[in-house]
Scaffold this active site. Structure first.
Site, mmCIF file in Angstrom:
data_model
loop_
_atom_site.group_PDB
_atom_site.id
_atom_site.type_symbol
_atom_site.label_atom_id
_atom_site.label_comp_id
_atom_site.label_asym_id
_atom_site.label_seq_id
_atom_site.Cartn_x
_atom_site.Cartn_y
_atom_site.Cartn_z
ATOM 1 N N PRO A 91 0.882 -1.258 0.126
ATOM 2 C CA PRO A 91 -0.108 -0.115 0.047
ATOM 3 C C PRO A 91 0.886 1.375 -0.057
ATOM 4 O O PRO A 91 0.280 2.521 -0.392
ATOM 5 C CB PRO A 91 -0.970 -0.056 1.476
ATOM 6 C CG PRO A 91 -0.784 -1.578 1.749
ATOM 7 C CD PRO A 91 0.621 -2.100 1.206
ATOM 8 N N GLU A 118 1.053 -7.770 8.065
ATOM 9 C CA GLU A 118 1.432 -6.382 7.981
ATOM 10 C C GLU A 118 2.522 -6.022 7.225
ATOM 11 O O GLU A 118 3.117 -4.952 7.499
ATOM 12 C CB GLU A 118 1.718 -5.859 9.475
ATOM 13 C CG GLU A 118 0.473 -6.189 10.670
ATOM 14 C CD GLU A 118 -0.576 -5.600 10.328
ATOM 15 O OE1 GLU A 118 -0.533 -4.308 10.226
ATOM 16 O OE2 GLU A 118 -1.717 -6.246 9.875
ATOM 17 N N ARG A 156 -1.343 -6.230 -21.177
ATOM 18 C CA ARG A 156 -2.106 -5.748 -22.282
ATOM 19 C C ARG A 156 -1.166 -4.393 -22.965
ATOM 20 O O ARG A 156 -1.910 -3.940 -24.103
ATOM 21 C CB ARG A 156 -3.464 -5.188 -21.711
ATOM 22 C CG ARG A 156 -3.359 -4.080 -20.733
ATOM 23 C CD ARG A 156 -4.832 -3.825 -20.341
ATOM 24 N NE ARG A 156 -5.963 -3.194 -21.075
ATOM 25 C CZ ARG A 156 -5.621 -2.012 -21.635
ATOM 26 N NH1 ARG A 156 -5.018 -1.212 -21.064
ATOM 27 N NH2 ARG A 156 -6.768 -1.565 -22.583
ATOM 28 N N ASP A 171 -8.988 3.201 -24.904
ATOM 29 C CA ASP A 171 -9.081 3.029 -23.383
ATOM 30 C C ASP A 171 -8.859 4.377 -22.769
ATOM 31 O O ASP A 171 -8.200 5.310 -22.997
ATOM 32 C CB ASP A 171 -8.349 2.081 -22.929
ATOM 33 C CG ASP A 171 -6.830 2.021 -23.026
ATOM 34 O OD1 ASP A 171 -6.478 2.859 -23.667
ATOM 35 O OD2 ASP A 171 -6.175 1.228 -22.558
HETATM 36 C C1 4G0 Z 1 2.464 -4.988 2.678
HETATM 37 C C2 4G0 Z 1 -0.845 -4.295 -1.721
HETATM 38 C C3 4G0 Z 1 1.750 -5.779 1.863
HETATM 39 C C4 4G0 Z 1 2.141 -4.191 3.643
HETATM 40 C C5 4G0 Z 1 -0.961 -5.140 -0.886
HETATM 41 C C6 4G0 Z 1 -0.259 -5.291 3.450
HETATM 42 C C7 4G0 Z 1 -2.816 -3.291 -0.879
HETATM 43 C C8 4G0 Z 1 -1.932 -3.428 -1.761
HETATM 44 C C9 4G0 Z 1 0.344 -5.799 2.470
HETATM 45 C C10 4G0 Z 1 0.634 -4.254 4.179
HETATM 46 C C11 4G0 Z 1 -1.762 -5.137 -0.005
HETATM 47 C C12 4G0 Z 1 -1.772 -2.206 -2.731
HETATM 48 C C13 4G0 Z 1 0.953 -2.563 5.876
HETATM 49 C C14 4G0 Z 1 -1.144 -3.380 5.607
HETATM 50 C C15 4G0 Z 1 -0.625 -7.029 1.795
HETATM 51 N N1 4G0 Z 1 -2.857 -4.426 0.274
HETATM 52 N N2 4G0 Z 1 -2.736 -1.105 -2.377
HETATM 53 N N3 4G0 Z 1 -1.854 -6.262 1.207
HETATM 54 N N4 4G0 Z 1 0.260 -3.536 4.959
HETATM 55 O O1 4G0 Z 1 -1.334 -2.297 -3.821
#
Ligand code: 4G0
Length: 234
Positions: A91, A118, A156, A171
Site C-alpha cells: 500500500p 502487516e 495488455r 481506452d
Molecule cells: C504490505 C498491496 C503488504 C503491507 C498489498 C499489506 C494493498 C496493496 C500488504 C501491508 C496489500 C496495494 C501494511 C497492511 C498486503 N494491500 N494497494 N496487502 N500492510 O497495492
C-alpha cells in the site's frame, strides 16, 4: 515476457491467468507466468514464513529467510538475471499507472513479490526489492491480487496480447481523459434510445460529441485530470 510471482497463495490467481485475454497470451507463448509458493523455501521445521515484529505491535511479518531463498532461487545465476526488476506490491508503494505499465512491458522478465499480514521485514525491501508499487489507496489481506492486477495491466501493453476485439487506442487514460459513452444494438431498448449523433454517419460530428462527453465526464468525476500538464488546462 516471463513473470515470476512469489506468493503464499498461488491458487488465488492460477485460474485468473488461464482465462480470457491473459490465458490466450499464455497459450500463445507471449506470456510465461510462473507461480511460486514462498512456503516451499521455508527452512523452519513447521514451514513457518512469518514472525512477530521486534518492538511489539499487532500482526505478523514475513521473515527474511524464505523470501531471500525464494527470490535468489527463482532469479537464477545467469548474468542477464541480475538486472531483473523485483517488484513488491504494497500500500505504500508508487501508485500504479498505465505509464508505469508501459515501462514495465518493455522488460524481458519481472519478479513480483506478494506480502501478507502487516508486510515484510524491511531487510527484504532494502536488499532484494528494486521497486515498490501500489495498485491503489486501499489495503488488501495480501498482495497476490495486487500482483495479478499488475500482470494484467502490464500484459495488455505488450504487442500481440490484445487481439482484434480490444485495443489500446480507445481506452480511458490513453489521452488522460475518461472514456466516452458507448452503445450497440438495438437502437431502442426499453424506451431508451441511442444518441442520434451516433447513428448520423457524420464522423467529424461523432468525434466532436465523443470528445465533449469525455470532458463532461472527466470534469464531473476526475477534475484533477483536466488541470494536468498533459491536457494543457483543457
Ligand atoms: C504490505 C498491496 C503488504 C503491507 C498489498 C499489506 C494493498 C496493496 C500488504 C501491508 C496489500 C496495494 C501494511 C497492511 C498486503 N494491500 N494497494 N496487502 N500492510 O497495492
Amino acid at each position: 515476457m516471463q513473470i515470476d510471482i512469489l506468493t503464499l497463495f498461488p491458487e488465488m490467481v492460477s485460474g485468473f491467468f488461464a482465462e480470457s485475454i491473459l490465458g490466450r497470451a499464455v497459450k500463445n507463448g507471449i506470456l510465461d507466468i510462473r507461480l511460486h509458493n514462498i512456503r516451499d523455501w521455508s527452512a523452519d521445521k513447521h514451514k513457518r514464513v512469518d514472525d512477530r515484529p521486534f518492538g511489539g505491535g499487532a500482526g505478523m511479518l514475513m521473515t527474511p529467510q524464505p523470501v531471500f531463498d525464494a527470490v535468489e532461487c527463482v532469479r537464477g545465476n545467469a548474468p542477464e538475471d541480475a538486472g531483473t526488476p523485483v517488484i513488491y506490491l504494497c500500500p505504500d508503494g508508487e501508485p500504479l499507472t498505465n505509464d508505469i505499465a508501459r515501462e514495465l512491458a518493455t522488460e524481458k522478465r519481472l519478479i513480483l513479490l506478494s506480502g501478507h499480514y502487516e508486510g515484510i521485514d524491511q531487510r527484504i525491501r532494502d536488499a532484494l526489492v528494486t521497486r515498490e508499487i501500489s495498485i491503489g489507496d486501499y489495503v488488501l489481506t495480501n498482495g497476490t491480487i495486487a500482483a495479478a492486477v499488475l500482470v494484467d495491466c502490464v500484459a495488455r501493453q505488450i504487442p500481440g496480447v490484445l487481439g482484434e476485439e480490444n485495443s489500446l487506442t480507445s481506452d480511458s487514460f490513453n489521452d488522460k481523459l475518461l472514456s466516452f459513452p458507448q452503445f450497440t444494438r438495438p437502437e431502442v431498448f426499453r424506451e431508451m434510445s441511442v444518441p442520434p449523433v451516433l447513428l448520423s454517419g457524420n464522423h467529424a460530428e461523432i468525434q466532436r460529441w465523443r470528445r465533449e462527453q469525455q470532458i463532461i465526464k472527466t470534469r464531473a468525476r476526475r477534475p484533477e485530470l483536466l488541470i494536468s500538464k498533459e491536457n494543457n488546462q483543457l
